[in-house]
Design a protein around this motif. Structure first.
Motif, PDB file in Angstrom:
ATOM      1  N   ARG A 141      28.082  64.625   4.402  1.00 62.59           N
ATOM      2  CA  ARG A 141      28.012  65.568   5.596  1.00 62.59           C
ATOM      3  C   ARG A 141      26.891  66.475   5.112  1.00 62.59           C
ATOM      4  N   PRO A 142      26.169  67.210   6.140  1.00 59.78           N
ATOM      5  CA  PRO A 142      25.479  68.340   6.072  1.00 59.78           C
ATOM      6  C   PRO A 142      26.333  69.354   5.205  1.00 59.78           C
ATOM      7  N   THR A 143      25.576  70.268   4.365  1.00 59.16           N
ATOM      8  CA  THR A 143      26.140  71.317   3.749  1.00 59.16           C
ATOM      9  C   THR A 143      25.734  72.707   3.950  1.00 59.16           C
ATOM     10  N   PRO A 144      26.357  73.225   4.952  1.00 58.10           N
ATOM     11  CA  PRO A 144      25.813  74.390   5.458  1.00 58.10           C
ATOM     12  C   PRO A 144      26.341  75.718   4.591  1.00 58.10           C
ATOM     13  N   PRO A 145      25.566  76.776   4.496  1.00 58.21           N
ATOM     14  CA  PRO A 145      26.094  77.756   3.613  1.00 58.21           C
ATOM     15  C   PRO A 145      27.671  78.265   4.113  1.00 58.21           C
ATOM     16  N   PRO A 146      28.557  78.596   3.087  1.00 59.10           N
ATOM     17  CA  PRO A 146      29.874  78.957   3.410  1.00 59.10           C
ATOM     18  C   PRO A 146      29.892  80.333   4.343  1.00 59.10           C
ATOM     19  N   ALA A 147      31.199  80.270   5.387  1.00 58.88           N
ATOM     20  CA  ALA A 147      31.275  81.646   5.863  1.00 58.88           C
ATOM     21  C   ALA A 147      31.719  82.581   4.967  1.00 58.88           C
ATOM     22  N   ALA A 148      31.389  83.681   4.781  1.00 57.45           N
ATOM     23  CA  ALA A 148      31.953  84.756   3.909  1.00 57.45           C
ATOM     24  C   ALA A 148      31.981  86.100   4.346  1.00 57.45           C
ATOM     25  N   GLY A 149      32.538  86.301   5.608  1.00 59.46           N
ATOM     26  CA  GLY A 149      32.592  87.667   6.115  1.00 59.46           C
ATOM     27  C   GLY A 149      31.079  88.154   6.452  1.00 59.46           C
ATOM     28  N   ASP A 150      31.082  89.436   6.260  1.00 60.10           N
ATOM     29  CA  ASP A 150      29.839  90.171   6.520  1.00 60.10           C
ATOM     30  C   ASP A 150      28.803  90.338   5.221  1.00 60.10           C
ATOM     31  N   GLY A 151      29.249  89.266   4.095  1.00 61.59           N
ATOM     32  CA  GLY A 151      28.232  89.501   2.954  1.00 61.59           C
ATOM     33  C   GLY A 151      26.936  89.088   3.330  1.00 61.59           C
ATOM     34  N   GLN A 152      25.874  89.144   2.477  1.00 61.84           N
ATOM     35  CA  GLN A 152      24.652  88.689   2.627  1.00 61.84           C
ATOM     36  C   GLN A 152      24.322  87.676   1.683  1.00 61.84           C
ATOM     37  N   PHE A 153      23.763  86.323   2.240  1.00 56.84           N
ATOM     38  CA  PHE A 153      23.409  85.516   1.282  1.00 56.84           C
ATOM     39  C   PHE A 153      21.673  85.484   1.309  1.00 56.84           C
ATOM     40  N   VAL A 154      21.026  85.823   0.456  1.00 53.47           N
ATOM     41  CA  VAL A 154      19.661  86.084   0.777  1.00 53.47           C
ATOM     42  C   VAL A 154      18.796  85.273  -0.352  1.00 53.47           C
ATOM     43  N   ALA A 155      17.555  84.949   0.103  1.00 51.08           N
ATOM     44  CA  ALA A 155      16.751  84.120  -0.671  1.00 51.08           C
ATOM     45  C   ALA A 155      15.868  85.116  -1.458  1.00 51.08           C
ATOM     46  N   ARG A 156      15.761  84.730  -2.662  1.00 48.95           N
ATOM     47  CA  ARG A 156      14.881  85.596  -3.469  1.00 48.95           C
ATOM     48  C   ARG A 156      14.007  84.718  -4.417  1.00 48.95           C
ATOM     49  N   SER A 157      12.936  85.239  -5.091  1.00 48.27           N
ATOM     50  CA  SER A 157      12.185  84.585  -6.096  1.00 48.27           C
ATOM     51  C   SER A 157      12.104  85.581  -7.375  1.00 48.27           C
ATOM     52  N   PHE A 158      12.068  84.718  -8.546  1.00 50.27           N
ATOM     53  CA  PHE A 158      11.950  85.653  -9.860  1.00 50.27           C
ATOM     54  C   PHE A 158      10.622  84.861 -10.577  1.00 50.27           C
ATOM     55  N   SER A 159      10.039  85.698 -11.306  1.00 46.46           N
ATOM     56  CA  SER A 159       8.719  85.164 -12.032  1.00 46.46           C
ATOM     57  C   SER A 159       8.629  85.879 -13.215  1.00 46.46           C
ATOM     58  N   SER A 160       8.200  85.477 -14.422  1.00 52.99           N
ATOM     59  CA  SER A 160       8.151  85.790 -15.616  1.00 52.99           C
ATOM     60  C   SER A 160       7.212  85.202 -16.455  1.00 52.99           C
ATOM     61  N   PRO A 161       7.004  85.438 -17.649  1.00 53.59           N
ATOM     62  CA  PRO A 161       5.862  84.996 -18.583  1.00 53.59           C
ATOM     63  C   PRO A 161       6.491  83.454 -18.740  1.00 53.59           C
ATOM     64  N   ALA A 162       7.842  83.291 -18.893  1.00 54.64           N
ATOM     65  CA  ALA A 162       8.522  81.965 -18.964  1.00 54.64           C
ATOM     66  C   ALA A 162       8.262  80.947 -17.750  1.00 54.64           C
ATOM     67  N   GLY A 163       8.207  81.695 -16.969  1.00 54.62           N
ATOM     68  CA  GLY A 163       8.083  80.524 -15.577  1.00 54.62           C
ATOM     69  C   GLY A 163       8.634  81.458 -14.412  1.00 54.62           C
ATOM     70  N   ALA A 164       8.933  80.661 -13.209  1.00 51.74           N
ATOM     71  CA  ALA A 164       9.427  81.153 -12.118  1.00 51.74           C
ATOM     72  C   ALA A 164      10.398  80.312 -11.349  1.00 51.74           C
ATOM     73  N   ARG A 165      11.321  81.024 -10.714  1.00 50.74           N
ATOM     74  CA  ARG A 165      12.227  80.099  -9.858  1.00 50.74           C
ATOM     75  C   ARG A 165      12.806  80.911  -8.821  1.00 50.74           C
ATOM     76  N   ASP A 166      12.988  80.198  -7.634  1.00 51.75           N
ATOM     77  CA  ASP A 166      13.585  80.626  -6.497  1.00 51.75           C
ATOM     78  C   ASP A 166      15.071  80.841  -6.960  1.00 51.75           C
ATOM     79  N   TYR A 167      15.882  81.672  -5.974  1.00 49.57           N
ATOM     80  CA  TYR A 167      17.264  81.546  -6.266  1.00 49.57           C
ATOM     81  C   TYR A 167      17.758  82.432  -4.983  1.00 49.57           C
TER      82      TYR A 167
END
Length: 437
Positions: A141-167
């Motif tokens: 089944r598809p996996t939508p983000p869970p409902a969690a009241g009024d909290g925010q679920f935000v997309a970010r990115s991080f980069s450093s000399p070791a490398g980068a990842r989204d989160y």
């Protein structure tokens, strides 16, 4: 590679072909192939110059994209996390170094793994493989983000000399005073949204006012989006994926009103093994670790030792320094969840995680619980002062899945005890020692 590992590759290659035939509706051919495979003992894969097929586990097969490899088509919204690693190209498919040449899974088989879902269950049952033990064998089944009241679920990115990842970061609508941060590392083929939905961690975070970070493994770092827990360059301090996750964690601490004494890390499968690596590398950052269906820190150094560890646990020669006892002053409180019917990562690995946490020198008290769901045994290990610093949950009948998770996510078993709740309760009892607020 050992002869046994080579035989496993051939058997799993035949199983994948049977999976494809089943998805095409050619059940008679699929059944005949499996029956022949069970009767015969295939020879090891020949010709090293040929591309070989690695076991399609949820936990490994590193595939970094570099020169000489067809680049992945760009996707909308691609960020720095999807760029090739800055360490340089990988030559001739040598992805692990030290002379090891693991196979690159062909795209055709990759699509089979991702797309067939439950349609192959009748065939897999003949091989005693539990649903969910292969990529693509989740809920279907598809996996939508869970409902969690009024909290925010935000997309970010991080980069450093070791490398980068989204989160993705869950920010509760009403953060608690001295809120904690839980870093959650998904398993292979999973995503932050999928893992959040399956663990229900965001729902708990909104209710209790804490933050949750979900780093996303890049497909360019690993073709199946597995954390590279078995790569030496990704296991230690200030290098590779361990350094990226630690840097990402520190960036969140700098931005959000989080108590630096209450930072925790947990993961499932490949994510559980990576969490163990990272917690051991950064005991000054993470106050406790949760390892679900994972492996001990540093238990593998290459592909062959990783396969061996997954099957039977880490042999002595592949054990990390200090394996079986924590270094003085570096004990990281640890909670372990593992199913006794996990066919992907042997439960013996849970014993080794406990040994690495120093459980052998602690006082153990066990309690077995029988319920309408899955029965389990919970063992608590206390130090001389009576402080419980290690917990072990062994769930009877549980396969390779998050215990007590939601069917909205992949690799979950709603019948088991609630691993998310148990981990949070354990974490709450373990602020980081020696850190000023």
């Amino acid at each position: 590679m050992t002869e046994h590992a080579a035989r496993m590759q051939v058997r799993l290659a035949d199983m994948l072909e049977a999976t494809r035939l089943t998805g095409a509706g050619r059940l008679d051919e699929a059944t005949a192939l499996i029956q022949r495979n069970l009767r015969e003992r295939p020879a090891p894969a020949p010709a090293p110059e040929m591309k070989r097929i690695e076991p399609p586990t949820i936990d490994l097969v590193a595939e970094r994209v570099g020169e000489g490899t067809r680049p992945e088509a760009p996707r909308a919204g691609t960020t720095a996390a999807d760029e090739p690693a800055a360490a340089g190209p990988w030559v001739d498919g040598d992805l692990l170094g030290d002379g090891a040449h693991p196979a690159i899974i062909p795209e055709r088989l990759r699509e089979v793994l991702r797309g067939l879902g439950r349609g192959v269950a009748p065939v897999l049952n003949g091989l005693n493989l539990a649903p969910g033990s292969l990529p693509g064998m989740g809920t279907g089944r598809p996996t939508p983000p869970p409902a969690a009241g009024d909290g925010q679920f935000v997309a970010r990115s991080f980069s450093s000399p070791a490398g980068a990842r989204d989160y993705k970061l869950f920010i509760p609508s009403r953060p608690a005073a001295g809120a904690c941060l839980v870093v959650m590392l998904h398993g292979c083929t999973q995503s932050p949204d999928d893992f959040a939905a399956g663990t229900n961690m965001n729902v708990l975070a909104e209710t209790e006012g804490f933050y949750v970070a979900y780093p996303a493994q890049s497909a360019r770092a690993n073709g199946q989006r597995c954390w590279n827990w078995f790569q030496p360059g990704d296991q230690g301090r200030e290098a590779g994926e361990a350094a990226i996750i630690a840097g990402l964690t520190r960036a969140i601490l700098d931005e959000c009103p989080i108590d630096p004494k209450r930072v925790y890390i947990a993961g499932l499968s490949a994510g559980g093994a990576a969490a163990a690596n990272i917690a051991q590398a950064y005991p000054d950052l993470y106050a406790a670790v949760g390892v679900h269906s994972g492996l001990a820190a540093g238990c593998a150094r290459d592909l062959s030792s990783a396969l061996m560890a997954m099957q039977v646990g880490a042999p002595g020669q592949n054990a990390p320094t200090g394996f079986g006892a924590p270094a003085e002053g570096l004990r990281v409180p640890t909670i372990v969840f593992h199913g006794d019917e996990d066919g992907t990562v042997s439960p013996r690995n849970a014993d080794q995680v406990l040994a690495q946490a120093g459980a052998g020198s602690l006082h153990a008290e066990s309690r077995s619980v029988h319920s309408d769901g899955r029965s389990y045994t919970r063992t608590r290990y206390a130090d001389a002062a009576g402080r419980v610093v290690v917990e072990d949950w062994r769930v009877r009948g549980l396969g390779h899945a998050w215990s007590g998770g939601s069917a909205a996510g992949s690799y979950t078993d709603p019948q088991g005890p609630d691993a998310s709740r148990a981990m949070l309760d354990f974490f709450a009892a373990h602020p980081l020692r020696g850190v000023d607020a």
